[in-house]
Enzyme design. Structure first.
Site, PDB file in Angstrom:
ATOM      1  NE  ARG A 159      -3.640  -2.357   2.939  1.00 27.46           N
ATOM      2  CZ  ARG A 159      -3.160  -3.355   3.572  1.00 27.46           C
ATOM      3  NH1 ARG A 159      -2.093  -3.377   4.106  1.00 27.46           N
ATOM      4  NH2 ARG A 159      -4.129  -4.390   3.549  1.00 27.46           N
ATOM      5  CE  LYS A 182      -6.603  -0.912   4.536  1.00 22.88           C
ATOM      6  NZ  LYS A 182      -7.847  -1.192   3.822  1.00 22.88           N
ATOM      7  CG  HIS A 250      -4.956   0.674  -3.465  1.00 23.55           C
ATOM      8  ND1 HIS A 250      -4.091   0.360  -2.243  1.00 23.55           N
ATOM      9  CD2 HIS A 250      -6.104  -0.102  -3.344  1.00 23.55           C
ATOM     10  CE1 HIS A 250      -4.389  -0.351  -1.586  1.00 23.55           C
ATOM     11  NE2 HIS A 250      -5.611  -0.954  -2.096  1.00 23.55           N
ATOM     12  NE  ARG A 253      -2.731  -3.482  -1.169  1.00 24.88           N
ATOM     13  CZ  ARG A 253      -2.438  -4.250  -0.133  1.00 24.88           C
ATOM     14  NH1 ARG A 253      -1.055  -4.766  -0.325  1.00 24.88           N
ATOM     15  NH2 ARG A 253      -3.228  -5.112   0.335  1.00 24.88           N
ATOM     16  CG  HIS A 276      -6.194  -9.146   1.415  1.00 26.54           C
ATOM     17  ND1 HIS A 276      -6.113  -9.358   0.206  1.00 26.54           N
ATOM     18  CD2 HIS A 276      -5.928  -7.665   1.324  1.00 26.54           C
ATOM     19  CE1 HIS A 276      -6.110  -8.228  -0.817  1.00 26.54           C
ATOM     20  NE2 HIS A 276      -6.176  -7.137   0.284  1.00 26.54           N
ATOM     21  CE1 TYR A 285      -6.744  -4.877  -2.649  1.00 30.01           C
ATOM     22  CE2 TYR A 285      -4.861  -5.633  -3.974  1.00 30.01           C
ATOM     23  CZ  TYR A 285      -5.552  -4.581  -2.981  1.00 30.01           C
ATOM     24  OH  TYR A 285      -4.917  -3.569  -2.990  1.00 30.01           O
TER      25      TYR A 285
END
Length: 307
Positions: A159, A182, A250, A253, A276, A285
């Protein structure tokens, strides 16, 4: 404003949630806002402050009124689904703590919405983006910096916030780097040679001394580089190349993940590389479809060619 008792209840819930899930500050702020907004609506709807006892007696009519109010105020189905998820999470904890039945809240169905799938670049377009970035600045070290950042996005699947959070202690890059993503979750990401070289070139040209605790990527005055210059850079490049608006930092990615899958990578490994929590997120994704899954199955399952 909501009653002090309700506010304290939300604080207690978030404290437990943060401790158990190691939630990021942004996630905590979002949860607080969603549940506080819900309680505020109920207080206004009933024309009285609702403390913990009254919050236990929320009815289906209350829930429907809140959801209707949200939609009337142009809350999208996707956003409402997120808010409802936060409210349900709060009520699960609240019910366990206070010993009441939360079925009324938990039984409310989330609104349906069309999930927007990411649009990765094809391999040729990704190469053109990287090549074009190298010539965007007349200042050699800034051109090298920009190239290094975007190469990390596409070459390592980072990211933009993860790339820009690297510090001097991460340099020179080794065969892998430890990334905190995250929710404070960490993962090891392999670094391909081209990404390692791009960072080395940038560091050799950078006019500033970068200490171990300093940001690895710096702006023209030596301070930490923020995401906006990279976002604007990609915007300019996509306009020059005639690429769609979906080409963002993004999207690099997204492209990393999709191109790995197309080259034979498996979803589980790509899930780990991306950080993830859910395999379904990785599947969406990469834009993987049924035909591609069947192809992978036919090529890799030990019984596939014997049935």
């Amino acid at each position: 404003m909501i009653p002090a008792g309700a506010a304290q209840l939300i604080d207690d819930w978030l404290a437990v949630k943060s401790a158990l899930n190691d939630s990021s500050e942004n996630t905590t702020v979002a949860y607080r806002g969603d549940v506080t907004e819900f309680v505020s609506f109920l207080c206004a709807y009933h024309s009285e402050p609702l403390g913990p006892q009254k919050l236990q007696r929320v009815t289906l009519t209350d829930m429907r009124a809140w959801m209707a109010h949200m939609r009337e105020n142009d809350t999208s189905a996707r956003s409402l689904a997120r808010k409802l998820s936060a409210v349900k999470s709060f009520y699960r904890w609240f019910a366990r703590r206070s010993g009441f039945d939360p079925t009324v809240v938990l039984s409310v169905k989330s609104p349906k919405y069309l999930r927007k799938l990411p649009r990765p670049l094809d391999e040729d377009a990704a190469r053109k983006v990287l090549d074009t970035i190298e010539v965007q600045s007349d200042v050699a070290w800034i051109a090298a910096r920009d190239s290094a950042v975007v190469t990390l996005l596409y070459g390592c699947g980072l990211r933009i916030s993860e790339a820009l959070s690297l510090t001097g202690r991460d340099a020179p890059l080794g065969e892998s780097i430890k990334i905190t993503g995250k929710g404070g979750k960490t993962r090891l990401v392999p670094v391909i040679d081209v990404a390692r070289t791009a960072v080395d070139v940038y560091l050799s040209l950078c006019p500033y001394d970068i200490g171990r605790d300093d940001s690895l990527f710096v702006g023209p005055r030596g301070g930490a580089l923020g995401p906006r210059p990279i976002q604007k850079l990609i915007q300019n490049v996509r306009m020059q190349l005639g690429l769609p608006d979906t080409v963002t930092p993004h999207a690099m990615r997204h492209s990393f993940a999709t191109h790995l899958l197309n080259a034979g990578g498996d979803l589980r490994s790509i899930q780990e590389l991306l950080g993830h929590a859910s395999l379904s997120t990785t599947q969406a994704y990469t834009g993987v479809n049924t035909a591609r899954l069947l192809q992978v199955y036919a090529q890799t399952h030990p019984k596939a060619n014997k049935i």
